[in-house]
Enzyme design. Structure first.
Site, mmCIF file in Angstrom:
data_model
loop_
_atom_site.group_PDB
_atom_site.id
_atom_site.type_symbol
_atom_site.label_atom_id
_atom_site.label_comp_id
_atom_site.label_asym_id
_atom_site.label_seq_id
_atom_site.Cartn_x
_atom_site.Cartn_y
_atom_site.Cartn_z
ATOM 1 N N SER A 175 38.782 -88.026 45.056
ATOM 2 C CA SER A 175 40.082 -88.859 45.424
ATOM 3 C C SER A 175 41.060 -88.287 44.126
ATOM 4 C CB SER A 175 39.633 -90.215 45.026
ATOM 5 O OG SER A 175 39.367 -90.603 43.656
ATOM 6 N N ARG A 202 42.061 -95.345 36.034
ATOM 7 C CA ARG A 202 41.461 -94.082 36.355
ATOM 8 C C ARG A 202 42.261 -92.722 35.866
ATOM 9 N NH1 ARG A 202 37.713 -95.610 40.159
ATOM 10 N NH2 ARG A 202 38.090 -97.729 40.961
ATOM 11 N N GLU A 205 35.768 -80.129 35.959
ATOM 12 C CA GLU A 205 35.795 -81.646 36.464
ATOM 13 C C GLU A 205 36.210 -81.765 37.760
ATOM 14 O OE1 GLU A 205 38.112 -83.930 33.496
ATOM 15 O OE2 GLU A 205 37.909 -85.714 34.815
ATOM 16 N N ARG A 237 45.907 -93.613 41.910
ATOM 17 C CA ARG A 237 45.165 -94.813 42.168
ATOM 18 C C ARG A 237 45.443 -95.507 40.757
ATOM 19 N NH1 ARG A 237 39.153 -93.542 43.511
ATOM 20 N NH2 ARG A 237 39.242 -95.795 43.814
ATOM 21 N N ASN A 253 31.326 -84.296 38.483
ATOM 22 C CA ASN A 253 31.945 -85.287 38.875
ATOM 23 C C ASN A 253 31.314 -86.586 38.067
ATOM 24 O OD1 ASN A 253 33.407 -87.620 40.096
ATOM 25 N ND2 ASN A 253 33.054 -86.868 42.204
ATOM 26 N N HIS A 280 36.908 -84.484 40.887
ATOM 27 C CA HIS A 280 37.081 -86.092 41.708
ATOM 28 C C HIS A 280 37.425 -85.875 43.101
ATOM 29 C CE1 HIS A 280 36.375 -87.575 37.940
ATOM 30 N NE2 HIS A 280 37.662 -86.662 37.415
ATOM 31 N N PRO A 294 27.411 -92.324 38.660
ATOM 32 C CA PRO A 294 27.246 -93.304 39.383
ATOM 33 C C PRO A 294 28.142 -93.702 40.717
ATOM 34 C CG PRO A 294 28.528 -93.890 37.220
ATOM 35 C CD PRO A 294 28.388 -92.658 37.317
ATOM 36 N N ASN A 295 27.329 -94.109 41.519
ATOM 37 C CA ASN A 295 27.722 -94.584 42.778
ATOM 38 C C ASN A 295 28.078 -93.430 43.800
ATOM 39 O OD1 ASN A 295 27.925 -97.626 42.183
ATOM 40 N ND2 ASN A 295 29.545 -96.997 40.663
ATOM 41 N N ALA A 351 32.767 -93.034 37.363
ATOM 42 C CA ALA A 351 33.185 -93.923 36.497
ATOM 43 C C ALA A 351 32.915 -93.427 35.103
ATOM 44 C CB ALA A 351 32.790 -95.274 36.739
ATOM 45 N N ARG A 372 30.226 -95.709 51.056
ATOM 46 C CA ARG A 372 31.098 -96.070 49.983
ATOM 47 C C ARG A 372 32.605 -95.991 50.202
ATOM 48 N NH1 ARG A 372 32.097 -93.661 44.007
ATOM 49 N NH2 ARG A 372 32.890 -95.208 43.139
ATOM 50 N N HIS A 425 35.919 -92.159 32.707
ATOM 51 C CA HIS A 425 37.084 -93.144 32.171
ATOM 52 C C HIS A 425 36.598 -93.789 31.201
ATOM 53 C CE1 HIS A 425 38.765 -92.079 36.088
ATOM 54 N NE2 HIS A 425 37.787 -92.503 36.753
ATOM 55 N N ASP A 469 30.821 -85.811 24.374
ATOM 56 C CA ASP A 469 30.276 -85.285 23.322
ATOM 57 C C ASP A 469 29.188 -84.248 23.881
ATOM 58 O OD1 ASP A 469 31.757 -86.769 21.569
ATOM 59 O OD2 ASP A 469 30.261 -88.051 21.007
ATOM 60 N N TYR A 507 36.913 -92.306 50.013
ATOM 61 C CA TYR A 507 35.687 -91.068 49.435
ATOM 62 C C TYR A 507 35.500 -90.114 50.745
ATOM 63 C CZ TYR A 507 35.806 -93.193 45.023
ATOM 64 O OH TYR A 507 36.107 -93.728 43.916
HETATM 65 C C1 DQA Z 1 35.760 -90.420 41.560
HETATM 66 C C2 DQA Z 1 36.897 -91.270 40.768
HETATM 67 C C3 DQA Z 1 36.537 -92.055 39.802
HETATM 68 O O1 DQA Z 1 37.647 -92.783 39.413
HETATM 69 C C4 DQA Z 1 35.481 -93.178 40.524
HETATM 70 O O2 DQA Z 1 34.941 -93.928 39.420
HETATM 71 C C5 DQA Z 1 34.581 -92.440 41.137
HETATM 72 C C6 DQA Z 1 34.605 -91.383 41.927
HETATM 73 C C7 DQA Z 1 36.037 -89.480 42.308
HETATM 74 O O3 DQA Z 1 35.261 -88.530 42.766
HETATM 75 O O4 DQA Z 1 36.993 -89.680 43.001
HETATM 76 O O5 DQA Z 1 33.285 -92.978 41.188
HETATM 77 O O6 DQA Z 1 35.281 -89.713 40.378
#
Ligand code: DQA
Length: 149
Positions: free
Chosen positions: A103, A112, A99, A108, A75, A101, A11-12, A78, A19, A81, A88, A24
């Site tokens: 950031s 997170r 995995e 942070r 990635n 990320h 998401p996002n 959110a 954003r 977490h 699963d 980011y």
């Molecule tokens: C993220 C880090 C996550 O904590 C956050 O919720 C994101 C982006 C990252 O790519 O740094 O949406 O996964």
């Protein structure tokens, strides 16, 4: 081993570039996909690159990958977490999972610092900006190559 790799974004991340660019960066998800596709061509990988704000869609793509893919780069944003469901789903997938990320989540907020997905991931990349996607793809390609040899 299949050379198809799923790159999944939570998401996002559709708002990447707009954003919180101080966290980011300025690259959009379309820029990231373009760079991933170019590297995949070099590495002889086929990519399916997806983003969703809906948890069930991420889960459905992981299920789809079970039958076809040699690796997943994810990635989870959110969902990292919060989501036992994404964990699963990944636990039903037998090939490499990386995995990533953008950031450095460990620098942070405390919430997170915990990742459900890390308990399944074969490797974790954080804090390398969008370059992390490319590093993750190189790692998946290596793991696929090692399985073949
Ligand atoms: C993220 C880090 C996550 O904590 C956050 O919720 C994101 C982006 C990252 O790519 O740094 O949406 O996964």
């Amino acid at each position: 081993m299949s050379r198809l790799v799923y790159v999944l974004n939570g998401p996002n991340l559709n708002l990447l570039g707009k954003r919180q660019p101080h966290i980011y960066g300025h690259e959009t998800l379309a820029d990231v996909e373009r760079d991933c596709q170019a590297l995949a061509a070099e590495l002889g990988l086929e990519l399916r690159f997806h983003q969703s704000n809906r948890e069930y869609e991420i889960i459905d793509w992981i299920h789809e990958a079970r039958d076809t893919a040699g690796g997943i780069v994810i990635n989870p944003a959110a969902f990292t977490h919060t989501s036992v469901a994404v964990l699963d789903a990944l636990n039903t997938f037998d090939a490499p999972v990386i995995e990533i990320h953008i950031s450095n989540v460990h620098k942070r907020e405390e919430f997170r610092h915990h990742s459900f997905v890390s308990t399944r991931a074969d490797g974790v990349i954080a804090g390398f900006g969008t370059q992390g996607y490319l590093l993750a793809l190189r790692r998946v390609a290596r793991l696929i190559d090692e399985k073949v040899d």
